[in-house]
Design a protein around this motif. Structure first.
Motif, PDB file in Angstrom:
ATOM      1  N   TRP A  40       0.818  -1.216   0.000  1.00  0.00           N
ATOM      2  CA  TRP A  40       0.000   0.000   0.000  1.00  0.00           C
ATOM      3  C   TRP A  40       0.850   1.265   0.000  1.00  0.00           C
ATOM      4  N   LEU A  41       2.126   1.141   0.391  1.00  0.00           N
ATOM      5  CA  LEU A  41       2.967   2.332   0.511  1.00  0.00           C
ATOM      6  C   LEU A  41       3.065   3.068  -0.819  1.00  0.00           C
ATOM      7  N   ARG A  42       3.290   2.335  -1.885  1.00  0.00           N
ATOM      8  CA  ARG A  42       3.469   2.966  -3.191  1.00  0.00           C
ATOM      9  C   ARG A  42       2.601   2.343  -4.280  1.00  0.00           C
ATOM     10  N   GLY A  43       1.701   1.423  -3.896  1.00  0.00           N
ATOM     11  CA  GLY A  43       0.965   0.719  -4.939  1.00  0.00           C
ATOM     12  C   GLY A  43      -0.498   0.465  -4.656  1.00  0.00           C
ATOM     13  N   THR A  44      -1.229   1.441  -4.130  1.00  0.00           N
ATOM     14  CA  THR A  44      -2.680   1.247  -3.996  1.00  0.00           C
ATOM     15  C   THR A  44      -3.347   1.265  -5.369  1.00  0.00           C
ATOM     16  N   ARG A  45      -2.674   1.886  -6.332  1.00  0.00           N
ATOM     17  CA  ARG A  45      -3.024   1.787  -7.748  1.00  0.00           C
ATOM     18  C   ARG A  45      -1.732   2.019  -8.507  1.00  0.00           C
ATOM     19  N   THR A  49     -39.745   9.562  -3.406  1.00  0.00           N
ATOM     20  CA  THR A  49     -38.672   8.693  -2.941  1.00  0.00           C
ATOM     21  C   THR A  49     -37.461   9.523  -2.548  1.00  0.00           C
ATOM     22  N   ALA A  50     -37.009   9.351  -1.331  1.00  0.00           N
ATOM     23  CA  ALA A  50     -35.769  10.019  -0.916  1.00  0.00           C
ATOM     24  C   ALA A  50     -34.601   9.421  -1.694  1.00  0.00           C
ATOM     25  N   GLN A  51     -33.655  10.260  -2.047  1.00  0.00           N
ATOM     26  CA  GLN A  51     -32.495   9.821  -2.812  1.00  0.00           C
ATOM     27  C   GLN A  51     -31.317   9.584  -1.864  1.00  0.00           C
ATOM     28  N   TYR A  52     -30.707   8.399  -1.946  1.00  0.00           N
ATOM     29  CA  TYR A  52     -29.580   8.053  -1.081  1.00  0.00           C
ATOM     30  C   TYR A  52     -28.287   8.062  -1.890  1.00  0.00           C
ATOM     31  N   ILE A  53     -27.266   8.695  -1.331  1.00  0.00           N
ATOM     32  CA  ILE A  53     -25.969   8.831  -1.991  1.00  0.00           C
ATOM     33  C   ILE A  53     -24.909   8.196  -1.097  1.00  0.00           C
ATOM     34  N   LEU A  54     -24.305   7.117  -1.555  1.00  0.00           N
ATOM     35  CA  LEU A  54     -23.263   6.433  -0.781  1.00  0.00           C
ATOM     36  C   LEU A  54     -21.897   7.010  -1.131  1.00  0.00           C
ATOM     37  N   LYS A  55     -21.036   7.094  -0.120  1.00  0.00           N
ATOM     38  CA  LYS A  55     -19.683   7.604  -0.320  1.00  0.00           C
ATOM     39  C   LYS A  55     -18.724   6.925   0.641  1.00  0.00           C
ATOM     40  N   GLY A  56     -17.493   6.730   0.209  1.00  0.00           N
ATOM     41  CA  GLY A  56     -16.468   6.256   1.132  1.00  0.00           C
ATOM     42  C   GLY A  56     -16.059   4.805   1.002  1.00  0.00           C
ATOM     43  N   SER A  57     -16.492   4.112  -0.058  1.00  0.00           N
ATOM     44  CA  SER A  57     -16.182   2.684  -0.147  1.00  0.00           C
ATOM     45  C   SER A  57     -14.773   2.393  -0.658  1.00  0.00           C
ATOM     46  N   ASN A  58     -14.134   3.385  -1.283  1.00  0.00           N
ATOM     47  CA  ASN A  58     -12.749   3.186  -1.702  1.00  0.00           C
ATOM     48  C   ASN A  58     -11.858   3.201  -0.458  1.00  0.00           C
ATOM     49  N   PRO A  59     -11.078   2.150  -0.211  1.00  0.00           N
ATOM     50  CA  PRO A  59     -10.323   2.067   1.054  1.00  0.00           C
ATOM     51  C   PRO A  59      -9.087   2.956   1.124  1.00  0.00           C
ATOM     52  N   PRO A  70      -9.529  12.295  -5.445  1.00  0.00           N
ATOM     53  CA  PRO A  70     -10.196  11.335  -6.339  1.00  0.00           C
ATOM     54  C   PRO A  70      -9.200  10.373  -6.977  1.00  0.00           C
ATOM     55  N   ASP A  71      -9.655   9.147  -7.167  1.00  0.00           N
ATOM     56  CA  ASP A  71      -8.879   8.106  -7.831  1.00  0.00           C
ATOM     57  C   ASP A  71      -9.352   8.039  -9.281  1.00  0.00           C
ATOM     58  N   PRO A  72      -8.479   8.336 -10.254  1.00  0.00           N
ATOM     59  CA  PRO A  72      -8.917   8.341 -11.656  1.00  0.00           C
ATOM     60  C   PRO A  72      -9.367   6.979 -12.156  1.00  0.00           C
ATOM     61  N   THR A  73      -9.048   5.911 -11.397  1.00  0.00           N
ATOM     62  CA  THR A  73      -9.482   4.576 -11.802  1.00  0.00           C
ATOM     63  C   THR A  73     -10.778   4.147 -11.125  1.00  0.00           C
ATOM     64  N   ASP A  74     -11.339   4.996 -10.260  1.00  0.00           N
ATOM     65  CA  ASP A  74     -12.546   4.643  -9.509  1.00  0.00           C
ATOM     66  C   ASP A  74     -13.555   5.778  -9.608  1.00  0.00           C
ATOM     67  N   THR A  99     -15.155   7.818  -6.624  1.00  0.00           N
ATOM     68  CA  THR A  99     -14.412   8.853  -5.900  1.00  0.00           C
ATOM     69  C   THR A  99     -14.419  10.190  -6.634  1.00  0.00           C
ATOM     70  N   GLN A 100     -14.864  10.181  -7.877  1.00  0.00           N
ATOM     71  CA  GLN A 100     -14.828  11.387  -8.704  1.00  0.00           C
ATOM     72  C   GLN A 100     -16.102  12.203  -8.517  1.00  0.00           C
ATOM     73  N   VAL A 101     -16.154  13.362  -9.127  1.00  0.00           N
ATOM     74  CA  VAL A 101     -17.290  14.262  -8.951  1.00  0.00           C
ATOM     75  C   VAL A 101     -18.592  13.545  -9.293  1.00  0.00           C
ATOM     76  N   ASN A 102     -19.518  13.557  -8.328  1.00  0.00           N
ATOM     77  CA  ASN A 102     -20.812  12.896  -8.505  1.00  0.00           C
ATOM     78  C   ASN A 102     -21.752  13.887  -9.194  1.00  0.00           C
TER      79      ASN A 102
END
Length: 280
Positions: free
Chosen positions: A107-112, A166-176, A189-193, A196-199
Motif C-alpha cells: 500500500w505504501l506505493r501501490g494502492t493503484r 422517494t428520498a435519494q440516497y448517496i453512498l460515499k467512502g467505499s474506496n479504502p 479522487p482516484d482516476p481509476t474509480d 471517488t470522482q465528482v458525482n
C-alpha cells in the motif's frame, strides 16, 4: 439563534441530510458518536413531519466504509506492529521517518499503478486539505452502525408514503485508499474509480432547488465538506446562496468545534444563511 425566520421556503425546496447514521447518532452503539446528534435528528424528524408538504426532494448521504480504510487504525502500524489510536494524525513525514507505515507494504506505493499511501498524504498536504485523521471504524457496510437513525428513518418513510416521493440516497467512502468527507467527491479522487470522482448526478439533482435546507453530521467534517464542495464545483448554480444551514440539526465532532464555526462563517461570506428547524 438562526439569523432568518422563515414562514415557508421559496420555490422548489430540497432537504439535504448528511450522514444521519447510527454510528454518529446513537449514544449507546455509535462508534463515533457526535454529542448532540441524537437530539439533532429528533428535531429534523419533527421538521419533516410538520413541513413535509413543502419539501420537494430529500437527499440523504451515507458514509459507507469497509473495515480496511486509510482512516481506520488497522490500515497503519508502527515498527512494533501496533495500530494507531483513534484521532492520531498521520502525515507523509511520519511515513518518511518510520513512525507509521501501512500494514500491507504494497500500500505504501501501490494502492493503484504508480500511486500509494505516501503519495496520498503528500497530495492532502499539497491541496491544503485536512491531514489524515484516524477515526474509530465507523459506518461499516452491512453493520447496524451504517443504518439511518431510527427516528429519522421513520420520518423519511412517512414522507415517502404520504407524498408518493422517494428520498435519494448517496453512498460515499467505499474506496479504502482515500477519504470521502464531502458527498460531491473524495478528498483525493482516484482516476481509476468513478465512485471517488465528482458525482455529477448528485450535483445535477440539486440544481432545480431554489432553497436547500442542510442538516446532519458532523458539521465540522462531512457537512462542511459537502456544502463547500457544492459551492466550489458549480459556482454558476449559486448553491451557497440557496443554502440554509439548520444549526439546531448539525453538531461538530467533539474537539473540532472550531472547524464547524469556521466553516459556517466562511460559507456565510459566500451567501449561505443559517436557520433553525422551527423556523419552517
Amino acid at each position: 439563534m438562526g439569523e432568518t425566520h422563515l414562514l415557508s421556503p421559496v420555490g422548489e425546496t430540497h432537504l439535504l441530510i448528511i450522514d444521519p447514521q447510527n454510528d454518529f447518532f446513537d449514544p449507546e452503539i455509535g462508534s463515533l458518536f457526535v454529542t448532540g446528534a441524537d437530539a439533532d435528528m429528533r428535531r429534523l424528524a419533527d421538521l419533516i413531519d410538520r413541513a413535509g408538504e413543502s419539501i420537494d426532494q430529500i437527499h440523504v448521504t451515507l458514509d459507507s466504509h469497509h473495515p480496511i480504510h486509510v482512516a481506520h487504525p488497522v490500515y497503519w502500524r508502527d515498527t512494533d506492529g501496533h495500530h494507531p489510536k483513534p484521532f492520531t494524525i498521520i502525515s507523509a513525514e511520519d511515513i518518511e521517518n518510520g513512525r507509521w507505515i501501512p500494514t500491507e507494504s504494497g500500500w505504501l506505493r501501490g494502492t493503484r499503478p504508480g500511486y500509494g499511501a505516501i503519495d496520498y498524504l503528500r497530495d492532502l498536504a499539497r491541496g491544503g486539505r485536512s491531514p489524515l485523521c484516524i477515526w474509530p471504524p465507523h459506518c461499516l457496510i452491512g453493520h447496524r452502525g451504517h443504518n439511518v437513525s431510527p427516528p429519522l428513518h421513520d420520518a423519511l418513510r412517512r414522507w415517502e408514503e404520504s407524498h408518493s416521493r422517494t428520498a435519494q440516497y448517496i453512498l460515499k467512502g467505499s474506496n479504502p485508499h482515500t477519504e470521502h468527507y464531502g458527498a460531491v467527491a473524495a478528498e483525493v479522487p482516484d482516476p481509476t474509480d468513478v465512485s471517488t470522482q465528482v458525482n455529477t448526478k448528485f450535483v445535477n439533482a440539486l440544481r432545480p432547488a431554489e432553497t436547500i435546507l442542510v442538516a446532519g453530521e458532523a458539521g465540522s467534517h462531512c457537512v462542511a465538506a459537502t456544502v463547500t464542495q457544492l459551492a466550489d464545483i458549480a459556482p454558476e448554480a449559486d448553491f451557497a446562496k440557496k443554502t440554509y444551514l439548520l444549526d439546531d440539526a448539525v453538531s461538530p465532532v467533539p474537539g473540532f468545534e472550531s472547524a464547524q464555526s469556521e466553516f459556517a462563517e466562511r460559507l456565510k461570506g459566500r451567501g449561505m444563511r443559517t436557520a433553525r428547524t422551527t423556523d419552517f
